[in-house]
Every structure is written in structure tokens, then in C-alpha cells.
Design a protein around this motif. Structure first.
Motif, PDB file in Angstrom:
ATOM      1  N   GLY A   4       0.721  -1.193   0.050  1.00  0.00           N
ATOM      2  CA  GLY A   4      -0.130  -0.309  -0.078  1.00  0.00           C
ATOM      3  C   GLY A   4       0.694   1.270   0.141  1.00  0.00           C
ATOM      4  N   LYS A   5       2.000   1.086  -0.010  1.00  0.00           N
ATOM      5  CA  LYS A   5       2.957   2.266   0.040  1.00  0.00           C
ATOM      6  C   LYS A   5       3.606   2.578  -1.274  1.00  0.00           C
ATOM      7  CE  LYS A   5       2.950   4.514   3.903  1.00  0.00           C
ATOM      8  NZ  LYS A   5       2.525   5.942   4.023  1.00  0.00           N
ATOM      9  N   HIS A   6       3.541   3.775  -1.837  1.00  0.00           N
ATOM     10  CA  HIS A   6       4.242   3.999  -3.176  1.00  0.00           C
ATOM     11  C   HIS A   6       5.360   4.682  -2.902  1.00  0.00           C
ATOM     12  CE1 HIS A   6      -0.450   4.995  -4.191  1.00  0.00           C
ATOM     13  NE2 HIS A   6      -0.096   3.313  -4.304  1.00  0.00           N
ATOM     14  N   ILE A   7       6.443   3.791  -2.750  1.00  0.00           N
ATOM     15  CA  ILE A   7       7.670   4.238  -2.555  1.00  0.00           C
ATOM     16  C   ILE A   7       8.612   3.448  -3.619  1.00  0.00           C
ATOM     17  CG2 ILE A   7       9.803   4.431  -1.047  1.00  0.00           C
ATOM     18  CD1 ILE A   7       7.993   4.118   1.316  1.00  0.00           C
ATOM     19  N   PHE A   8       9.187   4.217  -4.761  1.00  0.00           N
ATOM     20  CA  PHE A   8       9.951   3.575  -5.844  1.00  0.00           C
ATOM     21  C   PHE A   8      11.250   3.165  -5.300  1.00  0.00           C
ATOM     22  CE2 PHE A   8       8.844   4.029 -10.350  1.00  0.00           C
ATOM     23  CZ  PHE A   8       7.617   3.962 -10.269  1.00  0.00           C
ATOM     24  N   PRO A   9      11.772   2.282  -5.803  1.00  0.00           N
ATOM     25  CA  PRO A   9      13.119   1.757  -5.219  1.00  0.00           C
ATOM     26  C   PRO A   9      14.241   3.092  -5.625  1.00  0.00           C
ATOM     27  CG  PRO A   9      12.424   0.151  -7.023  1.00  0.00           C
ATOM     28  CD  PRO A   9      11.292   1.255  -6.863  1.00  0.00           C
ATOM     29  N   PRO A  10      15.138   3.139  -4.603  1.00  0.00           N
ATOM     30  CA  PRO A  10      16.026   4.420  -4.543  1.00  0.00           C
ATOM     31  C   PRO A  10      16.810   4.389  -5.967  1.00  0.00           C
ATOM     32  CG  PRO A  10      16.480   3.128  -2.585  1.00  0.00           C
ATOM     33  CD  PRO A  10      15.471   2.275  -3.522  1.00  0.00           C
ATOM     34  N   ALA A  11      16.980   5.465  -6.517  1.00  0.00           N
ATOM     35  CA  ALA A  11      17.462   5.693  -7.750  1.00  0.00           C
ATOM     36  C   ALA A  11      19.035   5.985  -7.581  1.00  0.00           C
ATOM     37  CB  ALA A  11      16.851   6.903  -8.636  1.00  0.00           C
ATOM     38  N   VAL A  12      19.799   5.333  -8.351  1.00  0.00           N
ATOM     39  CA  VAL A  12      21.341   5.432  -8.051  1.00  0.00           C
ATOM     40  C   VAL A  12      21.661   6.089  -9.390  1.00  0.00           C
ATOM     41  CG1 VAL A  12      23.597   4.261  -8.177  1.00  0.00           C
ATOM     42  CG2 VAL A  12      21.699   3.246  -6.893  1.00  0.00           C
ATOM     43  N   PRO A  13      21.071   5.932 -10.596  1.00  0.00           N
ATOM     44  CA  PRO A  13      21.626   6.810 -11.791  1.00  0.00           C
ATOM     45  C   PRO A  13      20.822   8.206 -11.601  1.00  0.00           C
ATOM     46  CG  PRO A  13      20.531   4.733 -12.449  1.00  0.00           C
ATOM     47  CD  PRO A  13      20.471   4.796 -11.121  1.00  0.00           C
ATOM     48  N   ILE A  14      21.554   9.176 -11.764  1.00  0.00           N
ATOM     49  CA  ILE A  14      21.443  10.507 -11.474  1.00  0.00           C
ATOM     50  C   ILE A  14      20.290  11.005 -11.965  1.00  0.00           C
ATOM     51  CG2 ILE A  14      22.301  12.873 -10.857  1.00  0.00           C
ATOM     52  CD1 ILE A  14      23.608  10.608  -9.096  1.00  0.00           C
ATOM     53  N   ALA A  15      19.359  11.693 -11.462  1.00  0.00           N
ATOM     54  CA  ALA A  15      18.103  12.384 -11.802  1.00  0.00           C
ATOM     55  C   ALA A  15      17.147  11.519 -12.657  1.00  0.00           C
ATOM     56  CB  ALA A  15      18.682  13.570 -12.792  1.00  0.00           C
TER      57      ALA A  15
END
Length: 356
Positions: A119-130
Motif C-alpha cells: 500500500g506504500k508508493h515508494i519507488f526503489p532508490p534511484a542510483v542513476p542521477i536524476a
């Protein structure tokens, strides 16, 4: 000081309110909740660094000094909003509901660490910048098309403003009035490059002018300024007013990652000056003492509870079943091509002691 985008501050370094219009909106319960969360993420960060130095965690990106920027903005979100973090925004994702054990699993290179709670909309952390900025714009536009009041927030550092994805994401959001907040944490260094060497603009906030969107430049170590101006931007987004670019001016005490040595490019004496004048945790602590909210006994109880919670998370992370090496090969393509299959065969032949 930039005249068009001066730094907005609600609480100064001594814990005094300097922008009185928000006084009635700052409840004691909110202050205590925010302070406890700041303590949690700061202690989590220090524990993670310790684990990495002991060889119990992989390379880690610390955030100490940026807690108010992350906690304050995450507290402003509604439960169904979208969060697009970078590799340094685990304080924000933890505040928004990500679990401590999974945050640690991520830094051990585990796929499970990217999976948000149900139920949480948290994308995986983005390592490629921006790269997460266009994604956030897309999610926000999808919510707009669905007719919801949900918004998205995308975190990024000052170095990300040198990437094309930054401009593409903001431009599309501006054209289609996407309900998204672009939250920049300007810690003044993109790894070893100071901000003066990567852009000629006086501020990041002024880049909002080119896209005709709202822009704010706030004191990123002032949790009240972060919370209220992020909330203001989110309310504008929900009501059809389009995106906002927020520049939260902050400072990170430690290295870019545990594989970095900041002493080679940054004056470490600056850390002592920043801790004394603008540390986000000490600043809120001073406010609590100034307003009669400070309780030494309660703080010790909170610290004990936080310690136990973090230690439990470490045990849960370390008790996790071993990673399945097949994940390296089986989730790259729907049907593995010959070269991936060949690599997999070679690996397992090696384990069996067979020569190829």
C-alpha cells in the motif's frame, strides 16, 4: 543573498521562530513526533556506517546533517502519495513508512530492500542521477488522469541539476501541470565538485523561472520551513496548480559514501561550524527548550526505544535467508538469451568444480 530567491526560514539556529505566521500551526505533538523521527534516522545512519565498517553491510551513503530536509518533507505527504527517492533518501522513505530491516537489506545489495510495504508508493532508490524525476512526473500525471488528489515528490541532489533528466522531468511537469514536487537537497557538493563549479546560476530555485513554475529556496536544516513549504507545494499540486521546485539548502557532515574520503576535497572544519550553528536535530532541541516542550526523561526513553528498534532491525536483516544467486540471471530478460544462460551455466559449473 539572492534577492529573488532568498532562503526562507521559520526557525533560526537558536531555535527561535522568525516567521511568526506559522506559530499557531506548530503543535507540541507535531514537534515531539518530528524530534523523535530525527533521532531515529540519525541513529539509524550512524549504525549503518558502523555496520559497513565491520563488514556487515555493503557500501553505504550517509545523510547525517540532512535529516530535517528528508523528515520534514516526508511528514508533509499524504499516505497515498508517491515518493521517488535517491540512494541517500532512506531517512525520507523510513519516515514515509519503509521498514528499517528492508532499508538495511537494500545496502546489502538485496532485491528485497527495494520492495515497499503493502500500500506504500515508494519507488526503489534511484542510483542513476536524476532518472527518477521523469518517473515522478509520469506517476503524477497518471494520478491526475485518474482524477485523484494524490501527488508525487521526487528527491535529488544539486549534482542532478546538471543532468538532462532534471530538465526533461520539470519541463513535462510544467507543460501538463503534473501534481509533483521536485525536492532538491542542495548539500553544496556533487561528490567532490562544489556547486560553484557545476553551475553558473546563483541558486537552484531560480531554475523554476525558466519553466514558469513555483520555486522556493528554504533553509533545509529548519524542519518547520521544510514541512510547511513542502505541504504548501503539495496542496498546490493537488488543486491543479502544477509543480513546484524546492531548493532545500543543507549540509552533509560525512562522506558521499563509505567508499569516499571527503578530506581530500572539503575543509572538515566546516563541519564543526555547521554543527554549532545549524544542526537540524540540535535546532529543534533548542526550540523545545525555548518553548517548554523539552523533557530529558522522555528523550532518554525515546533513545532507548530507538536503540532497541534499530538493533532488532539489524538482527532481522542478518537473519534473512541467503540471497538466491539465480536472481542475478533470471530477472534480466523475460526469456534469457544465450549469453545470459551461458554465464549462468559457467557460474554453476564453477561451483561444482567443473571446467568449461
Amino acid at each position: 543573498m539572492n534577492c529573488q530567491f532568498p532562503i526562507i526560514q521559520i526557525m533560526d539556529g537558536d531555535g527561535n521562530l522568525v516567521l511568526k505566521e506559522f506559530r499557531d500551526q506548530i503543535s507540541g505533538d507535531f514537534v515531539k513526533k518530528a524530534y523523535k523521527q530525527l533521532l531515529l534516522v540519525r541513529n539509524f545512519d550512524r549504525k549503518a556506517i558502523s555496520l559497513q565498517r565491520q563488514g556487515r553491510l555493503g557500501t553505504y551513503a550517509p545523510f547525517e546533517g540532512q535529516e530535517a530536509a528528508q523528515v520534514g518533507s516526508a511528514l508533509a505527504l499524504s499516505k497515498d502519495d508517491w515518493m521517488f527517492p535517491t540512494y541517500r533518501d532512506h531517512a525520507a522513505s523510513i519516515t514515509f513508512g519503509h521498514s528499517l530491516p528492508k532499508a538495511l537489506l537494500y545496502w546489502n545489495g538485496r532485491l528485497e530492500g527495494c520492495i515497499a510495504p503493502e500500500g506504500k508508493h515508494i519507488f526503489p532508490p534511484a542510483v542513476p542521477i536524476a532518472t527518477q524525476l521523469p518517473h515522478a512526473t509520469g506517476a503524477a500525471l497518471a494520478e491526475k488522469k485518474r482524477g485523484t488528489k494524490n501527488a508525487a515528490i521526487a528527491y535529488f541532489g544539486d549534482g542532478a541539476t546538471s543532468e538532462g533528466d532534471f530538465h526533461e522531468g520539470i519541463n513535462i511537469a510544467s507543460v501538463f501541470k503534473a501534481p509533483v514536487v521536485f525536492f532538491n537537497q542542495n548539500n553544496q557538493f556533487a561528490i567532490s565538485v562544489p556547486i560553484q563549479k557545476q553551475m553558473n546560476s546563483e541558486t537552484i530555485a531560480q531554475k523554476s523561472v525558466a519553466y514558469n513554475i513555483t520555486g522556493y529556496r528554504i533553509d533545509g536544516n529548519d524542519i518547520f520551513a521544510v514541512y510547511f513549504y513542502t505541504k504548501k507545494a503539495l496542496e498546490q499540486a493537488r488543486n491543479g496548480g502544477g509543480p513546484t521546485l524546492i531548493e532545500a539548502v543543507t549540509w552533509r557532515y560525512g562522506a558521499h559514501t563509505t567508499a569516499d574520503d571527503p578530506k581530500k576535497y572539503r575543509n572538515q572544519e566546516d563541519n564543526n561550524l555547521k554543527r554549532a550553528s545549524s544542526d537540524p536535530v540540535l535546532r529543534l532541541e533548542r526550540y523545545m527548550k525555548n518553548t517548554g516542550l523539552w523533557d530529558e526523561r522522555l528523550q532518554q526513553q525515546d533513545l532507548e526505544e530507538i536503540h532497541n528498534k534499530i538493533e532488532h532491525a539489524v538482527k532481522e536483516m542478518e537473519a534473512f535467508p541467503p540471497a538466491d544467486v539465480n536472481d542475478l540471471f533470471d530477472h534480466v530478460f523475460e526469456t534469457a538469451p544465450w549469453n545470459i544462460q551461458e554465464q549462468k551455466n559457467e557460474y554453476f559449473n564453477h561451483l561444482r568444480g567443473e571446467t568449461v
